[in-house]
Design a protein around this motif. Structure first.
Motif, short mmCIF file in Angstrom:
data_model
loop_
_atom_site.label_atom_id
_atom_site.label_comp_id
_atom_site.label_asym_id
_atom_site.label_seq_id
_atom_site.Cartn_x
_atom_site.Cartn_y
_atom_site.Cartn_z
N ARG A 118 0.83 -1.20 0.00
CA ARG A 118 0.00 0.00 0.00
C ARG A 118 0.87 1.26 0.00
O ARG A 118 0.51 2.26 -0.61
CB ARG A 118 -0.95 0.00 1.20
CG ARG A 118 -2.13 -0.93 1.02
CD ARG A 118 -3.20 -0.71 2.08
NE ARG A 118 -2.72 -0.89 3.44
CZ ARG A 118 -2.71 -2.04 4.11
NH1 ARG A 118 -3.17 -3.14 3.54
NH2 ARG A 118 -2.27 -2.10 5.35
N LEU A 119 2.00 1.19 0.68
CA LEU A 119 2.90 2.34 0.73
C LEU A 119 3.34 2.75 -0.68
O LEU A 119 3.45 3.93 -0.98
CB LEU A 119 4.13 2.01 1.58
CG LEU A 119 5.13 3.14 1.78
CD1 LEU A 119 4.57 4.19 2.73
CD2 LEU A 119 6.44 2.60 2.30
N SER B 3 -1.89 6.93 1.40
CA SER B 3 -1.11 6.56 2.59
C SER B 3 -1.01 7.73 3.55
O SER B 3 -1.10 8.90 3.15
CB SER B 3 0.30 6.13 2.18
OG SER B 3 0.26 5.01 1.34
#
Length: 139
Positions: free
Chosen positions: A109-110, A117
């Motif tokens: 996800r980062l 984020s």
């Protein structure tokens, strides 16, 4: 850091937008304002292909006279900076996850440029890579 020159080409009633350095980034607009606005999304999408494929990000070429420059949004630029630092140091996602004490989905996800984020997570990743993030507000 990730400021890429854009080429605008008249294509019928529209303006075609392309990036010499990122051939995957292509869009258009009805006028210059719309074309340049769409160019940001096209640039972020094109750069995400490199991140997804775990390839180095293309270096921006020098803009020619009169050529516009497009950059990703601030959040995406920070994510790309951390990704580039990781690539430059030869660190894999699994090693970054270990250093941060995170699970792999958090790392994924980062680096997902479409995921919103939290900035403190991006800063934490930069810190464990021995980097820091600088933010400038310009007029």
């Amino acid at each position: 850091m990730f400021k890429y020159p854009v080429t605008l080409t008249k294509d019928g009633a529209n303006l075609l937008v392309t990036f010499k350095d990122i051939p995957e980034a292509i869009t258009f607009g009805k006028n210059e304002e719309e074309a340049l606005e769409n160019a940001i999304d096209a640039l972020e999408t094109g750069l995400s292909f490199y991140v997804d494929a775990r390839k180095p990000l293309p270096k921006p070429s020098k803009a020619k006279r009169g050529q516009k420059i497009i950059a990703p949004s601030a959040l995406e630029s920070a994510k790309l900076g951390v990704y580039q630092a990781m690539m430059d140091q030869g660190i894999k996602k699994a090693e970054l996850a270990r250093r941060l004490g995170w699970h792999m989905p958090q790392i994924d996800r980062l680096f997902d440029l479409k995921h919103s984020s939290k900035f403190d997570q991006i800063e934490a990743a930069a810190t464990v890579l021995g980097c820091h993030i600088e933010i400038t507000v310009a007029t």
